[in-house]
Write a protein that holds these residues in place. Structure first.
Motif, PDB file in Angstrom:
ATOM      1  N   ALA A   9      57.630  48.439  28.309  1.00 50.80           N
ATOM      2  CA  ALA A   9      57.575  47.234  29.139  1.00 50.80           C
ATOM      3  C   ALA A   9      57.508  45.984  28.260  1.00 50.80           C
ATOM      4  CB  ALA A   9      56.375  47.289  30.072  1.00 50.80           C
ATOM      5  N   ALA A  10      56.744  46.055  27.183  1.00 54.26           N
ATOM      6  CA  ALA A  10      56.660  44.921  26.258  1.00 54.26           C
ATOM      7  C   ALA A  10      58.003  44.679  25.586  1.00 54.26           C
ATOM      8  CB  ALA A  10      55.583  45.180  25.206  1.00 54.26           C
ATOM      9  N   PHE A  11      58.710  45.747  25.255  1.00 55.56           N
ATOM     10  CA  PHE A  11      60.020  45.600  24.629  1.00 55.56           C
ATOM     11  C   PHE A  11      61.021  44.968  25.588  1.00 55.56           C
ATOM     12  CE2 PHE A  11      64.278  47.078  23.540  1.00 55.56           C
ATOM     13  CZ  PHE A  11      64.379  46.615  22.246  1.00 55.56           C
ATOM     14  N   LEU A  12      60.965  45.338  26.859  1.00 56.02           N
ATOM     15  CA  LEU A  12      61.868  44.735  27.842  1.00 56.02           C
ATOM     16  C   LEU A  12      61.580  43.241  27.995  1.00 56.02           C
ATOM     17  CD1 LEU A  12      61.986  47.493  30.601  1.00 56.02           C
ATOM     18  CD2 LEU A  12      63.722  46.952  28.890  1.00 56.02           C
ATOM     19  N   ALA A  13      60.303  42.865  27.988  1.00 51.93           N
ATOM     20  CA  ALA A  13      59.941  41.445  28.063  1.00 51.93           C
ATOM     21  C   ALA A  13      60.424  40.714  26.811  1.00 51.93           C
ATOM     22  CB  ALA A  13      58.436  41.292  28.223  1.00 51.93           C
ATOM     23  N   TYR A  14      60.263  41.348  25.655  1.00 53.72           N
ATOM     24  CA  TYR A  14      60.748  40.778  24.384  1.00 53.72           C
ATOM     25  C   TYR A  14      62.261  40.592  24.427  1.00 53.72           C
ATOM     26  CZ  TYR A  14      62.915  41.485  19.798  1.00 53.72           C
ATOM     27  OH  TYR A  14      63.733  41.418  18.710  1.00 53.72           O
TER      28      TYR A  14
ATOM     29  N   THR B  36      62.399  30.665  16.525  1.00 53.49           N
ATOM     30  CA  THR B  36      61.734  31.313  17.652  1.00 53.49           C
ATOM     31  C   THR B  36      62.109  32.784  17.710  1.00 53.49           C
ATOM     32  OG1 THR B  36      61.821  29.220  18.848  1.00 53.49           O
ATOM     33  CG2 THR B  36      61.355  31.185  20.126  1.00 53.49           C
ATOM     34  N   LYS B  37      63.370  33.088  17.450  1.00 54.22           N
ATOM     35  CA  LYS B  37      63.804  34.484  17.445  1.00 54.22           C
ATOM     36  C   LYS B  37      63.105  35.268  16.340  1.00 54.22           C
ATOM     37  CE  LYS B  37      68.271  33.953  19.644  1.00 54.22           C
ATOM     38  NZ  LYS B  37      69.687  34.270  19.632  1.00 54.22           N
ATOM     39  N   GLU B  38      62.923  34.646  15.181  1.00 51.03           N
ATOM     40  CA  GLU B  38      62.200  35.305  14.099  1.00 51.03           C
ATOM     41  C   GLU B  38      60.745  35.563  14.493  1.00 51.03           C
ATOM     42  OE1 GLU B  38      62.681  32.910  10.619  1.00 51.03           O
ATOM     43  OE2 GLU B  38      64.824  33.325  10.472  1.00 51.03           O
ATOM     44  N   GLN B  39      60.148  34.584  15.184  1.00 50.48           N
ATOM     45  CA  GLN B  39      58.766  34.744  15.641  1.00 50.48           C
ATOM     46  C   GLN B  39      58.663  35.893  16.647  1.00 50.48           C
ATOM     47  OE1 GLN B  39      56.124  33.133  14.460  1.00 50.48           O
ATOM     48  NE2 GLN B  39      54.796  34.315  15.783  1.00 50.48           N
ATOM     49  N   LEU B  40      59.620  35.979  17.547  1.00 49.34           N
ATOM     50  CA  LEU B  40      59.632  37.076  18.515  1.00 49.34           C
ATOM     51  C   LEU B  40      59.778  38.420  17.819  1.00 49.34           C
ATOM     52  CD1 LEU B  40      61.891  35.541  21.307  1.00 49.34           C
ATOM     53  CD2 LEU B  40      59.439  35.991  21.446  1.00 49.34           C
ATOM     54  N   ASN B  41      60.638  38.488  16.792  1.00 53.10           N
ATOM     55  CA  ASN B  41      60.795  39.722  16.022  1.00 53.10           C
ATOM     56  C   ASN B  41      59.491  40.110  15.336  1.00 53.10           C
ATOM     57  OD1 ASN B  41      63.450  40.062  16.727  1.00 53.10           O
ATOM     58  ND2 ASN B  41      64.280  39.207  14.842  1.00 53.10           N
TER      59      ASN B  41
ATOM     60  N   GLN C 114      55.307  31.700  26.496  1.00 52.22           N
ATOM     61  CA  GLN C 114      55.948  30.389  26.402  1.00 52.22           C
ATOM     62  C   GLN C 114      57.459  30.483  26.266  1.00 52.22           C
ATOM     63  OE1 GLN C 114      54.509  28.371  22.967  1.00 52.22           O
ATOM     64  NE2 GLN C 114      54.594  30.186  21.685  1.00 52.22           N
ATOM     65  N   TYR C 115      57.984  31.646  25.909  1.00 51.66           N
ATOM     66  CA  TYR C 115      59.427  31.810  25.728  1.00 51.66           C
ATOM     67  C   TYR C 115      60.088  32.492  26.906  1.00 51.66           C
ATOM     68  CZ  TYR C 115      57.828  30.984  20.999  1.00 51.66           C
ATOM     69  OH  TYR C 115      57.215  30.457  19.908  1.00 51.66           O
ATOM     70  N   ARG C 116      59.303  33.027  27.831  1.00 51.02           N
ATOM     71  CA  ARG C 116      59.876  33.702  28.989  1.00 51.02           C
ATOM     72  C   ARG C 116      60.252  32.686  30.050  1.00 51.02           C
ATOM     73  NH1 ARG C 116      56.109  38.640  30.530  1.00 51.02           N
ATOM     74  NH2 ARG C 116      57.961  39.339  31.607  1.00 51.02           N
ATOM     75  N   GLU C 117      61.173  33.078  30.941  1.00 49.22           N
ATOM     76  CA  GLU C 117      61.574  32.192  32.033  1.00 49.22           C
ATOM     77  C   GLU C 117      60.376  31.958  32.924  1.00 49.22           C
ATOM     78  OE1 GLU C 117      64.954  33.351  34.239  1.00 49.22           O
ATOM     79  OE2 GLU C 117      66.250  33.389  32.494  1.00 49.22           O
ATOM     80  N   GLY C 118      60.205  30.724  33.338  1.00 51.56           N
ATOM     81  CA  GLY C 118      59.039  30.373  34.127  1.00 51.56           C
ATOM     82  C   GLY C 118      57.915  29.921  33.232  1.00 51.56           C
ATOM     83  N   GLY C 119      57.646  30.652  32.177  1.00 52.61           N
ATOM     84  CA  GLY C 119      56.634  30.270  31.209  1.00 52.61           C
ATOM     85  C   GLY C 119      55.267  30.101  31.808  1.00 52.61           C
ATOM     86  N   ALA C 120      54.422  29.395  31.121  1.00 56.01           N
ATOM     87  CA  ALA C 120      53.054  29.194  31.570  1.00 56.01           C
ATOM     88  C   ALA C 120      52.962  28.104  32.621  1.00 56.01           C
ATOM     89  CB  ALA C 120      52.175  28.853  30.380  1.00 56.01           C
ATOM     90  N   SER C 121      54.019  27.313  32.774  1.00 49.03           N
ATOM     91  CA  SER C 121      53.950  26.200  33.719  1.00 49.03           C
ATOM     92  C   SER C 121      53.894  26.679  35.164  1.00 49.03           C
ATOM     93  CB  SER C 121      55.149  25.280  33.529  1.00 49.03           C
ATOM     94  OG  SER C 121      56.346  25.975  33.820  1.00 49.03           O
TER      95      SER C 121
END
Length: 110
Positions: free
Chosen positions: A28-33, A45-50, A72-79
């Protein structure tokens, strides 16, 4: 030195394929990543995600920390977190009373 900087710029980070379908939490974490990686355009940002997914795979960080960094990088984010539409409820008797009042006012408004 300029050749090294050209090499770094020419090879954008690629999505890591470290998925483990037998481990549900990691899968599930990999799918979110993966979703976040595809939506992000910035190479840093991609390097940080990796780095985050590798640290999670090696058990250097836990899942809440991973999802906190990823949010913070997912759609919708924390907002959008915690914002819900307000639903106004009403009792049937109150609704009938208001409807009758509106009908009466409309009928005799002339």
């Amino acid at each position: 030195m300029t050749q090294e900087s050209k090499d770094n710029e020419s090879t954008p980070p690629t999505k890591l394929l470290v998925d483990n379908p037998s481990d549900f939490q990691f899968h599930a974490a990999f799918l979110a990543y993966s979703e976040a990686f595809e939506n992000v355009k910035d190479t840093e940002t991609k390097e940080q995600l990796n780095q985050n997914i590798l640290a999670l795979q090696k058990n250097e960080i836990d899942y809440p920390t991973f999802y906190g960094a990823l949010s913070q990088y997912r759609e919708g984010g924390a907002s959008h977190r915690g914002s819900r539409a307000l639903i106004k409820t009403q009792r049937k008797k109150e609704w009938r009373r208001n409807t009758q009042k509106r009908e009466r006012n409309r009928r005799y408004k002339r």
